[in-house]
Design a protein around this motif. Structure first.
Motif, mmCIF file in Angstrom:
data_model
loop_
_atom_site.group_PDB
_atom_site.id
_atom_site.type_symbol
_atom_site.label_atom_id
_atom_site.label_comp_id
_atom_site.label_asym_id
_atom_site.label_seq_id
_atom_site.Cartn_x
_atom_site.Cartn_y
_atom_site.Cartn_z
ATOM 1 N N GLU A 8 1.147 -1.178 0.184
ATOM 2 C CA GLU A 8 -0.029 -0.389 -0.333
ATOM 3 C C GLU A 8 0.790 1.530 -0.054
ATOM 4 O OE1 GLU A 8 -2.570 -0.608 3.577
ATOM 5 O OE2 GLU A 8 -3.359 -2.505 2.051
ATOM 6 N N ARG A 9 1.862 1.245 0.982
ATOM 7 C CA ARG A 9 2.806 2.128 0.635
ATOM 8 C C ARG A 9 3.522 2.985 -0.552
ATOM 9 N NH1 ARG A 9 5.488 4.020 6.148
ATOM 10 N NH2 ARG A 9 6.617 5.311 4.564
ATOM 11 N N TRP A 10 3.712 1.361 -1.441
ATOM 12 C CA TRP A 10 4.530 2.231 -2.377
ATOM 13 C C TRP A 10 3.191 2.303 -3.443
ATOM 14 C CZ3 TRP A 10 9.007 3.165 -4.182
ATOM 15 C CH2 TRP A 10 10.316 2.554 -3.455
ATOM 16 N N GLN A 11 1.792 1.590 -3.202
ATOM 17 C CA GLN A 11 0.616 2.505 -4.684
ATOM 18 C C GLN A 11 0.274 3.570 -3.766
ATOM 19 O OE1 GLN A 11 -1.614 -0.846 -3.393
ATOM 20 N NE2 GLN A 11 -0.605 -2.393 -4.776
ATOM 21 N N ARG A 12 0.689 3.832 -2.987
ATOM 22 C CA ARG A 12 0.054 5.166 -2.618
ATOM 23 C C ARG A 12 1.915 6.181 -2.368
ATOM 24 N NH1 ARG A 12 -2.111 3.819 2.866
ATOM 25 N NH2 ARG A 12 -4.056 2.637 2.548
ATOM 26 N N GLY A 13 2.277 5.761 -3.093
ATOM 27 C CA GLY A 13 3.316 7.206 -3.342
ATOM 28 C C GLY A 13 3.840 7.375 -1.991
ATOM 29 N N GLU A 14 3.626 6.499 -0.812
ATOM 30 C CA GLU A 14 4.053 6.851 0.529
ATOM 31 C C GLU A 14 5.316 6.742 0.439
ATOM 32 O OE1 GLU A 14 0.835 5.552 2.614
ATOM 33 O OE2 GLU A 14 -0.115 7.652 2.142
ATOM 34 N N ILE A 15 6.959 7.113 0.258
ATOM 35 C CA ILE A 15 7.816 6.481 0.388
ATOM 36 C C ILE A 15 8.727 7.436 1.023
ATOM 37 C CG2 ILE A 15 7.933 4.525 -1.543
ATOM 38 C CD1 ILE A 15 8.872 6.084 -3.202
ATOM 39 N N GLY A 16 8.216 8.032 2.264
ATOM 40 C CA GLY A 16 9.667 9.074 2.384
ATOM 41 C C GLY A 16 10.633 8.512 3.180
ATOM 42 N N SER A 40 30.332 -8.802 -4.975
ATOM 43 C CA SER A 40 28.671 -8.857 -5.463
ATOM 44 C C SER A 40 28.200 -8.309 -3.578
ATOM 45 C CB SER A 40 28.008 -10.236 -5.556
ATOM 46 O OG SER A 40 28.263 -10.609 -6.322
ATOM 47 N N VAL A 41 27.101 -7.804 -3.373
ATOM 48 C CA VAL A 41 26.788 -7.088 -2.854
ATOM 49 C C VAL A 41 25.244 -7.542 -2.771
ATOM 50 C CG1 VAL A 41 26.597 -4.753 -1.188
ATOM 51 C CG2 VAL A 41 28.598 -5.525 -2.498
ATOM 52 N N PHE A 42 25.012 -7.675 -1.500
ATOM 53 C CA PHE A 42 23.681 -7.808 -1.094
ATOM 54 C C PHE A 42 22.673 -7.034 -0.677
ATOM 55 C CE2 PHE A 42 20.433 -10.246 1.866
ATOM 56 C CZ PHE A 42 19.134 -10.806 0.940
ATOM 57 N N VAL A 43 21.806 -6.725 -1.321
ATOM 58 C CA VAL A 43 21.185 -5.345 -0.433
ATOM 59 C C VAL A 43 19.281 -5.499 -0.013
ATOM 60 C CG1 VAL A 43 20.134 -2.470 -0.502
ATOM 61 C CG2 VAL A 43 22.265 -3.433 -1.652
ATOM 62 N N PRO A 44 19.400 -5.702 0.976
ATOM 63 C CA PRO A 44 17.802 -6.172 1.559
ATOM 64 C C PRO A 44 17.272 -5.450 2.102
ATOM 65 C CG PRO A 44 19.158 -6.362 3.464
ATOM 66 C CD PRO A 44 20.212 -5.965 2.343
ATOM 67 N N LEU A 45 15.447 -5.769 1.718
ATOM 68 C CA LEU A 45 14.549 -4.765 1.640
ATOM 69 C C LEU A 45 14.978 -3.204 1.127
ATOM 70 C CD1 LEU A 45 13.922 -7.068 4.281
ATOM 71 C CD2 LEU A 45 12.694 -5.140 5.382
ATOM 72 N N SER A 46 15.635 -4.395 -0.301
ATOM 73 C CA SER A 46 15.986 -2.394 -1.719
ATOM 74 C C SER A 46 15.212 -0.967 -1.701
ATOM 75 C CB SER A 46 16.951 -3.071 -2.286
ATOM 76 O OG SER A 46 15.834 -4.224 -3.152
ATOM 77 N N GLY A 47 13.657 -1.345 -1.728
ATOM 78 C CA GLY A 47 13.066 -0.500 -2.160
ATOM 79 C C GLY A 47 13.790 -0.747 -3.909
ATOM 80 N N LYS A 48 13.984 0.592 -3.936
ATOM 81 C CA LYS A 48 14.486 1.947 -5.447
ATOM 82 C C LYS A 48 16.165 2.367 -4.663
ATOM 83 C CE LYS A 48 11.867 5.636 -5.761
ATOM 84 N NZ LYS A 48 11.192 6.376 -6.760
ATOM 85 N N GLY A 165 6.275 3.834 13.867
ATOM 86 C CA GLY A 165 7.515 3.703 13.500
ATOM 87 C C GLY A 165 6.323 2.576 11.578
ATOM 88 N N PRO A 166 7.513 2.151 10.880
ATOM 89 C CA PRO A 166 8.690 2.681 10.649
ATOM 90 C C PRO A 166 8.754 3.939 10.372
ATOM 91 C CG PRO A 166 7.869 1.547 8.799
ATOM 92 C CD PRO A 166 6.410 1.929 9.527
#
Ligand SMILES: C[S@@+](CC[C@H](N)C(=O)[O-])C[C@H]1O[C@@H](n2cnc3c(N)ncnc32)[C@H](O)[C@@H]1O
Length: 219
Positions: A8-16, A40-48, A165-166
Protein backbone atom coordinates in the motif's frame (compact mmCIF):
# COMPACT_ATOMS: atom_id res chain seq x y z
CA UNK A 1 4.74 -5.20 9.39
CA UNK A 2 2.71 -7.26 6.99
CA UNK A 3 3.47 -7.22 3.29
CA UNK A 4 0.15 -5.43 2.55
CA UNK A 5 1.41 -2.45 4.52
CA UNK A 6 4.39 -2.06 2.18
CA UNK A 7 2.43 -2.76 -1.00
CA UNK A 8 0.00 0.00 0.00
CA UNK A 9 2.83 2.41 0.78
CA UNK A 10 4.26 1.90 -2.71
CA UNK A 11 0.82 2.08 -4.37
CA UNK A 12 0.08 5.39 -2.63
CA UNK A 13 3.56 6.75 -3.25
CA UNK A 14 4.11 7.14 0.51
CA UNK A 15 7.83 6.51 0.35
CA UNK A 16 9.29 9.17 2.61
CA UNK A 17 12.08 6.68 3.42
CA UNK A 18 13.43 6.93 -0.14
CA UNK A 19 16.42 9.24 -0.45
CA UNK A 20 17.24 10.93 -3.73
CA UNK A 21 20.87 11.25 -2.63
CA UNK A 22 23.49 8.65 -1.77
CA UNK A 23 23.74 7.98 1.95
CA UNK A 24 26.84 9.74 3.23
CA UNK A 25 27.72 7.03 5.77
CA UNK A 26 27.70 4.51 2.92
CA UNK A 27 30.12 6.70 0.97
CA UNK A 28 32.41 7.32 3.93
CA UNK A 29 32.47 3.85 5.50
CA UNK A 30 32.15 1.47 2.57
CA UNK A 31 35.92 1.55 1.90
CA UNK A 32 36.43 0.18 5.47
CA UNK A 33 34.96 -3.11 4.30
CA UNK A 34 37.97 -3.57 2.01
CA UNK A 35 36.08 -5.39 -0.74
CA UNK A 36 37.53 -6.23 -4.12
CA UNK A 37 36.14 -4.61 -7.25
CA UNK A 38 33.78 -6.99 -9.01
CA UNK A 39 32.56 -8.52 -5.76
CA UNK A 40 28.84 -8.90 -5.15
CA UNK A 41 26.84 -7.03 -2.55
CA UNK A 42 23.48 -7.95 -1.08
CA UNK A 43 20.91 -5.23 -0.34
CA UNK A 44 18.00 -6.64 1.68
CA UNK A 45 14.67 -4.73 1.60
CA UNK A 46 16.19 -2.67 -1.16
CA UNK A 47 13.29 -0.45 -2.20
CA UNK A 48 14.48 1.56 -5.18
CA UNK A 49 17.49 2.86 -3.31
CA UNK A 50 19.95 5.00 -5.23
CA UNK A 51 22.62 3.57 -2.95
CA UNK A 52 22.52 0.49 -5.19
CA UNK A 53 23.61 2.67 -8.10
CA UNK A 54 26.51 4.03 -6.07
CA UNK A 55 27.55 0.46 -5.16
CA UNK A 56 27.39 -0.58 -8.82
CA UNK A 57 29.49 2.45 -9.77
CA UNK A 58 32.14 1.16 -7.33
CA UNK A 59 32.32 -1.98 -9.51
CA UNK A 60 30.04 -4.25 -7.47
CA UNK A 61 27.34 -6.56 -8.70
CA UNK A 62 24.26 -5.74 -6.68
CA UNK A 63 21.71 -8.30 -5.51
CA UNK A 64 18.57 -6.88 -3.94
CA UNK A 65 15.41 -8.33 -2.51
CA UNK A 66 12.26 -6.25 -2.41
CA UNK A 67 8.59 -7.10 -1.88
CA UNK A 68 7.09 -4.45 -4.12
CA UNK A 69 7.07 -4.91 -7.87
CA UNK A 70 6.39 -1.16 -8.17
CA UNK A 71 9.65 -0.45 -6.36
CA UNK A 72 11.65 -2.86 -8.50
CA UNK A 73 10.16 -1.51 -11.72
CA UNK A 74 10.85 2.09 -10.61
CA UNK A 75 14.43 1.24 -9.72
CA UNK A 76 15.20 -0.10 -13.19
CA UNK A 77 13.33 2.70 -14.91
CA UNK A 78 15.24 5.35 -12.96
CA UNK A 79 18.51 3.54 -13.67
CA UNK A 80 17.67 3.63 -17.39
CA UNK A 81 17.85 -0.14 -17.72
CA UNK A 82 15.26 -2.40 -19.35
CA UNK A 83 15.33 -5.45 -17.07
CA UNK A 84 14.81 -9.06 -17.99
CA UNK A 85 12.22 -10.77 -15.83
CA UNK A 86 12.47 -14.45 -14.97
CA UNK A 87 9.84 -16.28 -13.05
CA UNK A 88 11.62 -19.44 -12.01
CA UNK A 89 9.20 -20.14 -9.18
CA UNK A 90 8.97 -17.43 -6.55
CA UNK A 91 10.43 -14.89 -6.25
CA UNK A 92 10.54 -13.34 -9.70
CA UNK A 93 14.03 -12.24 -10.66
CA UNK A 94 14.57 -8.91 -12.39
CA UNK A 95 18.02 -8.42 -13.86
CA UNK A 96 19.80 -5.87 -15.96
CA UNK A 97 23.32 -4.41 -16.02
CA UNK A 98 25.01 -5.01 -12.66
CA UNK A 99 21.69 -5.49 -10.84
CA UNK A 100 19.72 -8.59 -9.90
CA UNK A 101 16.66 -7.85 -7.82
CA UNK A 102 14.47 -10.60 -6.44
CA UNK A 103 10.90 -9.43 -6.16
CA UNK A 104 9.63 -11.28 -3.12
CA UNK A 105 9.82 -11.83 0.60
CA UNK A 106 13.21 -11.58 2.29
CA UNK A 107 12.13 -14.12 4.88
CA UNK A 108 11.69 -16.75 2.14
CA UNK A 109 14.88 -15.77 0.38
CA UNK A 110 17.38 -18.60 0.07
CA UNK A 111 21.12 -18.74 0.55
CA UNK A 112 21.99 -19.85 -3.02
CA UNK A 113 21.12 -16.40 -4.36
CA UNK A 114 23.73 -14.73 -2.14
CA UNK A 115 26.29 -17.55 -2.03
CA UNK A 116 28.91 -15.33 -3.69
CA UNK A 117 28.35 -12.02 -1.94
CA UNK A 118 31.20 -10.36 -0.06
CA UNK A 119 29.01 -7.96 1.89
CA UNK A 120 25.52 -6.76 2.67
CA UNK A 121 24.29 -3.19 3.02
CA UNK A 122 21.36 -2.49 5.32
CA UNK A 123 19.98 1.02 5.30
CA UNK A 124 16.37 1.24 6.52
CA UNK A 125 15.84 -2.53 6.48
CA UNK A 126 16.29 -3.62 10.12
CA UNK A 127 14.69 -0.38 11.30
CA UNK A 128 11.74 -0.89 8.94
CA UNK A 129 10.69 -3.93 10.92
CA UNK A 130 8.74 -3.96 14.18
CA UNK A 131 10.37 -5.47 17.29
CA UNK A 132 8.91 -8.95 16.88
CA UNK A 133 10.30 -9.29 13.33
CA UNK A 134 13.82 -8.05 14.02
CA UNK A 135 15.26 -11.22 15.61
CA UNK A 136 14.03 -13.29 12.65
CA UNK A 137 15.50 -10.76 10.21
CA UNK A 138 18.97 -10.88 11.78
CA UNK A 139 18.91 -14.66 12.18
CA UNK A 140 17.87 -15.13 8.56
CA UNK A 141 20.44 -12.64 7.29
CA UNK A 142 23.20 -14.42 9.23
CA UNK A 143 22.02 -17.81 8.00
CA UNK A 144 22.05 -16.93 4.28
CA UNK A 145 25.21 -14.81 4.12
CA UNK A 146 28.52 -16.55 3.44
CA UNK A 147 30.75 -16.72 6.54
CA UNK A 148 33.26 -14.17 5.25
CA UNK A 149 30.63 -11.60 4.34
CA UNK A 150 30.63 -8.27 6.17
CA UNK A 151 27.62 -6.05 6.76
CA UNK A 152 27.40 -2.27 6.80
CA UNK A 153 24.31 -1.55 8.89
CA UNK A 154 22.87 1.92 9.33
CA UNK A 155 20.30 2.24 12.10
CA UNK A 156 18.33 5.05 13.70
CA UNK A 157 17.47 5.71 17.29
CA UNK A 158 15.06 8.35 18.62
CA UNK A 159 13.07 8.76 21.81
CA UNK A 160 10.77 5.76 22.07
CA UNK A 161 7.17 6.50 21.19
CA UNK A 162 7.75 9.90 19.50
CA UNK A 163 6.38 8.49 16.27
CA UNK A 164 4.77 5.23 15.25
CA UNK A 165 7.30 3.36 13.10
CA UNK A 166 8.49 2.62 10.58
CA UNK A 167 11.18 3.70 10.90
CA UNK A 168 11.49 2.17 14.35
CA UNK A 169 13.99 3.29 16.95
CA UNK A 170 16.66 0.62 17.26
CA UNK A 171 19.23 1.55 19.90
CA UNK A 172 22.77 0.21 19.92
CA UNK A 173 22.06 -2.10 22.87
CA UNK A 174 19.35 -3.74 20.78
CA UNK A 175 21.71 -4.03 17.80
CA UNK A 176 24.15 -5.75 20.16
CA UNK A 177 21.48 -8.08 21.55
CA UNK A 178 20.25 -9.01 18.06
CA UNK A 179 23.55 -9.28 16.24
CA UNK A 180 26.14 -10.39 18.81
CA UNK A 181 25.21 -14.09 18.64
CA UNK A 182 26.25 -14.17 14.97
CA UNK A 183 28.44 -11.11 14.41
CA UNK A 184 31.29 -9.11 15.87
CA UNK A 185 30.12 -5.51 15.98
CA UNK A 186 32.06 -2.28 15.51
CA UNK A 187 30.43 1.12 15.77
CA UNK A 188 31.89 3.21 12.96
CA UNK A 189 30.02 6.39 13.78
CA UNK A 190 27.07 7.54 15.87
CA UNK A 191 26.01 11.02 14.86
CA UNK A 192 23.12 13.44 15.14
CA UNK A 193 20.87 12.76 12.17
CA UNK A 194 18.03 15.19 12.88
CA UNK A 195 19.16 18.11 10.74
CA UNK A 196 19.38 15.86 7.68
CA UNK A 197 16.04 14.18 8.23
CA UNK A 198 13.31 16.65 7.36
CA UNK A 199 10.78 13.82 7.05
CA UNK A 200 11.27 12.65 10.65
CA UNK A 201 11.50 16.21 12.01
CA UNK A 202 8.12 16.99 10.43
CA UNK A 203 6.67 13.83 11.96
CA UNK A 204 7.71 15.02 15.42
CA UNK A 205 11.05 13.39 16.15
CA UNK A 206 13.06 15.68 18.46
CA UNK A 207 16.33 13.73 18.72
CA UNK A 208 17.82 11.33 16.20
CA UNK A 209 21.01 9.31 16.34
CA UNK A 210 22.13 7.65 13.14
CA UNK A 211 24.68 4.92 13.69
CA UNK A 212 26.80 3.04 11.18
CA UNK A 213 27.89 -0.45 12.29
CA UNK A 214 30.32 -2.87 10.73
CA UNK A 215 29.24 -6.46 11.38
CA UNK A 216 31.57 -9.39 10.82
CA UNK A 217 30.36 -12.96 11.05
CA UNK A 218 31.77 -14.84 14.01
CA UNK A 219 33.78 -17.86 12.90
C1 LIG B 1 11.97 1.56 4.73
S1 LIG B 1 12.05 0.93 3.12
C2 LIG B 1 13.80 1.04 2.81
C3 LIG B 1 14.16 0.78 1.39
C4 LIG B 1 15.66 0.94 1.07
N1 LIG B 1 16.50 0.12 1.90
C5 LIG B 1 16.07 2.38 1.14
O1 LIG B 1 17.05 2.70 1.83
O2 LIG B 1 15.43 3.22 0.49
C6 LIG B 1 11.78 -0.79 3.40
C7 LIG B 1 11.56 -1.56 2.12
O3 LIG B 1 11.50 -2.94 2.41
C8 LIG B 1 10.49 -3.56 1.65
N2 LIG B 1 10.10 -4.74 2.43
C9 LIG B 1 9.43 -4.76 3.61
N3 LIG B 1 9.32 -6.02 4.06
C10 LIG B 1 9.95 -6.81 3.16
C11 LIG B 1 10.19 -8.22 3.06
N4 LIG B 1 9.74 -9.06 4.01
N5 LIG B 1 10.88 -8.69 2.01
C12 LIG B 1 11.33 -7.84 1.05
N6 LIG B 1 11.14 -6.51 1.08
C13 LIG B 1 10.46 -6.00 2.12
C14 LIG B 1 9.41 -2.49 1.52
O4 LIG B 1 8.57 -2.68 0.40
C15 LIG B 1 10.25 -1.22 1.40
O5 LIG B 1 10.53 -0.93 0.06
Amino acid sequence: MESDFWHERWQRGEIGFHQPHIHDQLQRFWPALGLGAGSSVFVPLSGKSRDMVWLAERGHKVIGVELSELAVAAFFEEAGIAPQRQQAGAPEVWSGGPYTIYCGDFFKFEADAVADVSAAYDRAALIALPPDMRPGYVTHLASILPRAAKVLLIALDYPEGEIAGPPFAVASDEVTRLCAPAFDIDILEARDGLAASENLRKRGVTRLVETAYLLRRRA
